[in-house]
Design a protein around this motif. Structure first.
Motif, PDB file in Angstrom:
ATOM      1  N   ARG A   9       0.844  -1.190   0.000  1.00 29.59           N
ATOM      2  CA  ARG A   9       0.000   0.000   0.000  1.00 29.59           C
ATOM      3  C   ARG A   9       0.882   1.244   0.000  1.00 29.59           C
ATOM      4  NH1 ARG A   9      -4.371  -1.205   4.810  1.00 29.59           N
ATOM      5  NH2 ARG A   9      -4.840  -3.372   4.266  1.00 29.59           N
ATOM      6  N   ILE A  10       0.484   2.214  -0.755  1.00 25.21           N
ATOM      7  CA  ILE A  10       1.207   3.481  -0.829  1.00 25.21           C
ATOM      8  C   ILE A  10       0.440   4.521  -0.025  1.00 25.21           C
ATOM      9  CG2 ILE A  10       2.030   5.317  -2.353  1.00 25.21           C
ATOM     10  CD1 ILE A  10       2.085   3.200  -4.602  1.00 25.21           C
ATOM     11  N   ASP A  11       1.078   5.073   0.995  1.00 29.44           N
ATOM     12  CA  ASP A  11       0.473   6.176   1.730  1.00 29.44           C
ATOM     13  C   ASP A  11       0.520   7.408   0.830  1.00 29.44           C
ATOM     14  OD1 ASP A  11       0.071   8.462   3.435  1.00 29.44           O
ATOM     15  OD2 ASP A  11       0.511   7.176   5.156  1.00 29.44           O
ATOM     16  N   VAL A  12      -0.644   7.985   0.563  1.00 25.47           N
ATOM     17  CA  VAL A  12      -0.684   9.088  -0.404  1.00 25.47           C
ATOM     18  C   VAL A  12       0.176  10.272   0.024  1.00 25.47           C
ATOM     19  CG1 VAL A  12      -2.923   8.457  -1.360  1.00 25.47           C
ATOM     20  CG2 VAL A  12      -2.815   9.987   0.605  1.00 25.47           C
ATOM     21  N   SER A  13       0.408  10.418   1.319  1.00 24.17           N
ATOM     22  CA  SER A  13       1.238  11.533   1.785  1.00 24.17           C
ATOM     23  C   SER A  13       2.693  11.380   1.363  1.00 24.17           C
ATOM     24  CB  SER A  13       1.149  11.665   3.305  1.00 24.17           C
ATOM     25  OG  SER A  13       1.721  10.531   3.943  1.00 24.17           O
ATOM     26  N   SER A  14       3.079  10.168   0.950  1.00 28.02           N
ATOM     27  CA  SER A  14       4.467   9.919   0.541  1.00 28.02           C
ATOM     28  C   SER A  14       4.683  10.118  -0.955  1.00 28.02           C
ATOM     29  CB  SER A  14       4.875   8.487   0.914  1.00 28.02           C
ATOM     30  OG  SER A  14       4.212   7.532   0.085  1.00 28.02           O
ATOM     31  N   ALA A  16       5.454  11.923  -4.137  1.00 28.84           N
ATOM     32  CA  ALA A  16       6.047  13.191  -4.585  1.00 28.84           C
ATOM     33  C   ALA A  16       5.235  13.713  -5.763  1.00 28.84           C
ATOM     34  CB  ALA A  16       7.500  12.974  -4.989  1.00 28.84           C
ATOM     35  N   ARG A  17       4.839  14.978  -5.711  1.00 32.17           N
ATOM     36  CA  ARG A  17       4.052  15.550  -6.779  1.00 32.17           C
ATOM     37  C   ARG A  17       4.915  15.819  -8.013  1.00 32.17           C
ATOM     38  NH1 ARG A  17      -0.744  17.535  -5.430  1.00 32.17           N
ATOM     39  NH2 ARG A  17      -1.051  17.245  -7.669  1.00 32.17           N
ATOM     40  N   ILE A  18       4.296  15.803  -9.165  1.00 30.82           N
ATOM     41  CA  ILE A  18       5.004  16.001 -10.429  1.00 30.82           C
ATOM     42  C   ILE A  18       5.422  17.463 -10.567  1.00 30.82           C
ATOM     43  CG2 ILE A  18       4.748  15.977 -12.945  1.00 30.82           C
ATOM     44  CD1 ILE A  18       2.844  13.576 -12.566  1.00 30.82           C
ATOM     45  N   ASP A  19       6.723  17.697 -10.757  1.00 36.46           N
ATOM     46  CA  ASP A  19       7.209  19.061 -10.948  1.00 36.46           C
ATOM     47  C   ASP A  19       7.305  19.378 -12.447  1.00 36.46           C
ATOM     48  OD1 ASP A  19       9.551  17.846 -11.887  1.00 36.46           O
ATOM     49  OD2 ASP A  19      10.726  18.313 -10.095  1.00 36.46           O
ATOM     50  N   HIS A  20       7.770  20.574 -12.747  1.00 30.89           N
ATOM     51  CA  HIS A  20       7.774  21.048 -14.132  1.00 30.89           C
ATOM     52  C   HIS A  20       8.614  20.150 -15.042  1.00 30.89           C
ATOM     53  CE1 HIS A  20       7.991  23.690 -17.603  1.00 30.89           C
ATOM     54  NE2 HIS A  20       9.307  23.671 -17.526  1.00 30.89           N
ATOM     55  N   ASP A  21       9.833  19.858 -14.637  1.00 29.76           N
ATOM     56  CA  ASP A  21      10.721  19.080 -15.511  1.00 29.76           C
ATOM     57  C   ASP A  21      10.161  17.688 -15.774  1.00 29.76           C
ATOM     58  OD1 ASP A  21      12.464  21.204 -15.699  1.00 29.76           O
ATOM     59  OD2 ASP A  21      13.826  20.470 -14.138  1.00 29.76           O
ATOM     60  N   GLU A  22       9.661  17.036 -14.724  1.00 26.42           N
ATOM     61  CA  GLU A  22       9.081  15.709 -14.913  1.00 26.42           C
ATOM     62  C   GLU A  22       7.826  15.800 -15.776  1.00 26.42           C
ATOM     63  OE1 GLU A  22       7.569  11.751 -12.455  1.00 26.42           O
ATOM     64  OE2 GLU A  22       7.751  13.669 -11.386  1.00 26.42           O
ATOM     65  N   ALA A  23       7.029  16.844 -15.563  1.00 25.05           N
ATOM     66  CA  ALA A  23       5.810  17.011 -16.354  1.00 25.05           C
ATOM     67  C   ALA A  23       6.107  17.115 -17.842  1.00 25.05           C
ATOM     68  CB  ALA A  23       5.053  18.262 -15.890  1.00 25.05           C
ATOM     69  N   MET A  24       7.181  17.778 -18.194  1.00 27.21           N
ATOM     70  CA  MET A  24       7.511  17.912 -19.612  1.00 27.21           C
ATOM     71  C   MET A  24       7.937  16.572 -20.206  1.00 27.21           C
ATOM     72  SD  MET A  24       6.729  21.039 -20.230  1.00 27.21           S
ATOM     73  CE  MET A  24       5.404  20.635 -19.067  1.00 27.21           C
ATOM     74  N   ARG A  25       8.629  15.760 -19.427  1.00 29.87           N
ATOM     75  CA  ARG A  25       8.990  14.418 -19.913  1.00 29.87           C
ATOM     76  C   ARG A  25       7.738  13.554 -20.073  1.00 29.87           C
ATOM     77  NH1 ARG A  25      13.080  15.290 -15.966  1.00 29.87           N
ATOM     78  NH2 ARG A  25      12.040  13.909 -14.455  1.00 29.87           N
ATOM     79  N   ILE A  26       6.843  13.653 -19.123  1.00 33.56           N
ATOM     80  CA  ILE A  26       5.584  12.902 -19.190  1.00 33.56           C
ATOM     81  C   ILE A  26       4.755  13.355 -20.385  1.00 33.56           C
ATOM     82  CG2 ILE A  26       3.338  12.641 -18.036  1.00 33.56           C
ATOM     83  CD1 ILE A  26       4.909  12.537 -15.385  1.00 33.56           C
ATOM     84  N   THR A  27       4.732  14.652 -20.630  1.00 35.83           N
ATOM     85  CA  THR A  27       3.952  15.194 -21.738  1.00 35.83           C
ATOM     86  C   THR A  27       4.443  14.655 -23.076  1.00 35.83           C
ATOM     87  OG1 THR A  27       3.411  17.202 -20.509  1.00 35.83           O
ATOM     88  CG2 THR A  27       3.245  17.321 -22.911  1.00 35.83           C
ATOM     89  N   ALA A  28       5.743  14.563 -23.248  1.00 32.95           N
ATOM     90  CA  ALA A  28       6.288  14.037 -24.504  1.00 32.95           C
ATOM     91  C   ALA A  28       5.796  12.618 -24.751  1.00 32.95           C
ATOM     92  CB  ALA A  28       7.811  14.084 -24.464  1.00 32.95           C
ATOM     93  N   VAL A  29       5.773  11.793 -23.709  1.00 33.00           N
ATOM     94  CA  VAL A  29       5.299  10.409 -23.849  1.00 33.00           C
ATOM     95  C   VAL A  29       3.801  10.386 -24.114  1.00 33.00           C
ATOM     96  CG1 VAL A  29       5.043   8.181 -22.688  1.00 33.00           C
ATOM     97  CG2 VAL A  29       7.144   9.510 -22.388  1.00 33.00           C
ATOM     98  N   GLU A  30       3.046  11.203 -23.371  1.00 35.47           N
ATOM     99  CA  GLU A  30       1.590  11.218 -23.540  1.00 35.47           C
ATOM    100  C   GLU A  30       1.207  11.707 -24.931  1.00 35.47           C
ATOM    101  OE1 GLU A  30      -2.210  10.372 -22.920  1.00 35.47           O
ATOM    102  OE2 GLU A  30      -0.525   9.789 -21.646  1.00 35.47           O
ATOM    103  N   ASN A  31       1.922  12.683 -25.460  1.00 36.99           N
ATOM    104  CA  ASN A  31       1.652  13.151 -26.826  1.00 36.99           C
ATOM    105  C   ASN A  31       1.816  12.015 -27.830  1.00 36.99           C
ATOM    106  OD1 ASN A  31       1.188  15.708 -25.845  1.00 36.99           O
ATOM    107  ND2 ASN A  31       3.115  16.585 -26.590  1.00 36.99           N
ATOM    108  N   ARG A  32       2.861  11.239 -27.640  1.00 36.13           N
ATOM    109  CA  ARG A  32       3.078  10.108 -28.541  1.00 36.13           C
ATOM    110  C   ARG A  32       1.971   9.073 -28.409  1.00 36.13           C
ATOM    111  NH1 ARG A  32       4.508   5.300 -27.569  1.00 36.13           N
ATOM    112  NH2 ARG A  32       5.410   5.718 -25.508  1.00 36.13           N
ATOM    113  N   LYS A  33       1.591   8.783 -27.171  1.00 31.58           N
ATOM    114  CA  LYS A  33       0.544   7.781 -26.954  1.00 31.58           C
ATOM    115  C   LYS A  33      -0.775   8.223 -27.575  1.00 31.58           C
ATOM    116  CE  LYS A  33       2.077   5.065 -22.995  1.00 31.58           C
ATOM    117  NZ  LYS A  33       1.549   4.208 -21.911  1.00 31.58           N
ATOM    118  N   PHE A  34      -1.109   9.511 -27.450  1.00 30.28           N
ATOM    119  CA  PHE A  34      -2.374   9.953 -28.042  1.00 30.28           C
ATOM    120  C   PHE A  34      -2.288   9.938 -29.565  1.00 30.28           C
ATOM    121  CE2 PHE A  34      -5.524  13.055 -29.518  1.00 30.28           C
ATOM    122  CZ  PHE A  34      -6.655  12.409 -29.046  1.00 30.28           C
TER     123      PHE A  34
END
Length: 256
Positions: A9-14, A16-34
């Motif tokens: 189980r993952i305690d939600v308080s643990s 780490a929220r997505i920051d700007h740099d990680e978000a841009m890497r995620i966006t590149a992958v999501e753009n490809r997937k869509f």
């Protein structure tokens, strides 16, 4: 017992929220997937109705293409916002983005499937470049007044991960509408999901245990006691995005 039930189980308080740099890497992958989703759709699937009552799959794709175009250029964003204002009145919506979204769809009604796919490729790449370079001082301006439970937020709420969540959630909408399995994996989709769960949990503060099935799923907990929920990632996202309704802790929604 499923694989998700066997994971810790993952305690939600643990989380780490997505920051700007990680978000841009995620966006590149999501753009490809869509883009892959658009390419794989059959002619019949393009005309399938989605749970967003005004849109079939083609209209939903047109919205995302138009949204990417708006993210690539502040001038285009403001043009769409102004152009959507009378559509808000027509729709009876108090939210400026509803008119803007519908404008994006209407302006692409004559686009062929190939044209939508080509525009997505171009616009999403330009949007990623623009979002990556957005000055942090501008991104930090609290100019967004979003519905509760989100409330007032900085521009970064949308331009870092919010717009990418929109693509991700609509990719799930399309999979649900066409009765296909979304292309989900633990590293990419699981990270988006965990970030959403963390924000959702923080908005309501109620205890829960949440088991989500699928490659992107997992087991999440907040506090002790509370509701025990077990459902698929797709149905969890559909519930948060108000495609369907639920009781208990799942009555709390989150704009996606």
């Amino acid at each position: 017992m499923t694989g998700n039930q066997q994971t810790a189980r993952i305690d939600v308080s643990s989380i780490a929220r997505i920051d700007h740099d990680e978000a841009m890497r995620i966006t590149a992958v999501e753009n490809r997937k869509f883009g892959d989703v658009m390419t794989a759709l059959s002619p019949d699937q393009w005309s399938t109705q989605t749970e967003c009552t005004l849109w079939d799959v083609r209209a939903m794709a047109a919205h995302l293409v138009g949204s990417a175009a708006s993210q690539a250029s502040p001038r285009e964003f403001l043009r769409q916002k102004r152009g959507g204002k009378p559509i808000c009145t027509e729709l009876g919506s108090p939210f400026w983005w509803d008119g803007m979204n519908e404008l994006q769809v209407r302006e692409r009604e004559a686009s062929t499937t190939a044209q939508l796919i080509d525009e997505w490729s171009t616009a999403s790449a330009a949007a990623l470049k623009s979002r990556t370079k957005m000055p942090r001082l501008i991104a930090g301006l609290k100019l967004l007044n979003l519905p509760e439970p989100v409330g007032r937020q900085p521009l970064s709420y949308l331009f870092d991960i919010g717009f990418t969540r929109d693509v991700w959630a609509h990719r799930i909408d399309i999979a649900h509408a066409t009765a296909t399995e979304p292309d989900h994996d633990a590293d990419h989709d699981g990270r988006i999901l965990a970030d959403i769960v963390a924000e959702w949990a923080s908005t309501h503060g109620e205890p829960f245990r949440l088991i989500l099935d699928g490659p992107a799923g997992g087991s999440f907990v907040q506090g002790t006691g509370g509701d025990e929920i077990h459902l698929s990632v797709v149905d969890f996202v559909r519930t948060l995005a108000e495609r369907t309704t639920a009781d208990g802790v799942l009555r709390h929604t989150l704009p996606l």
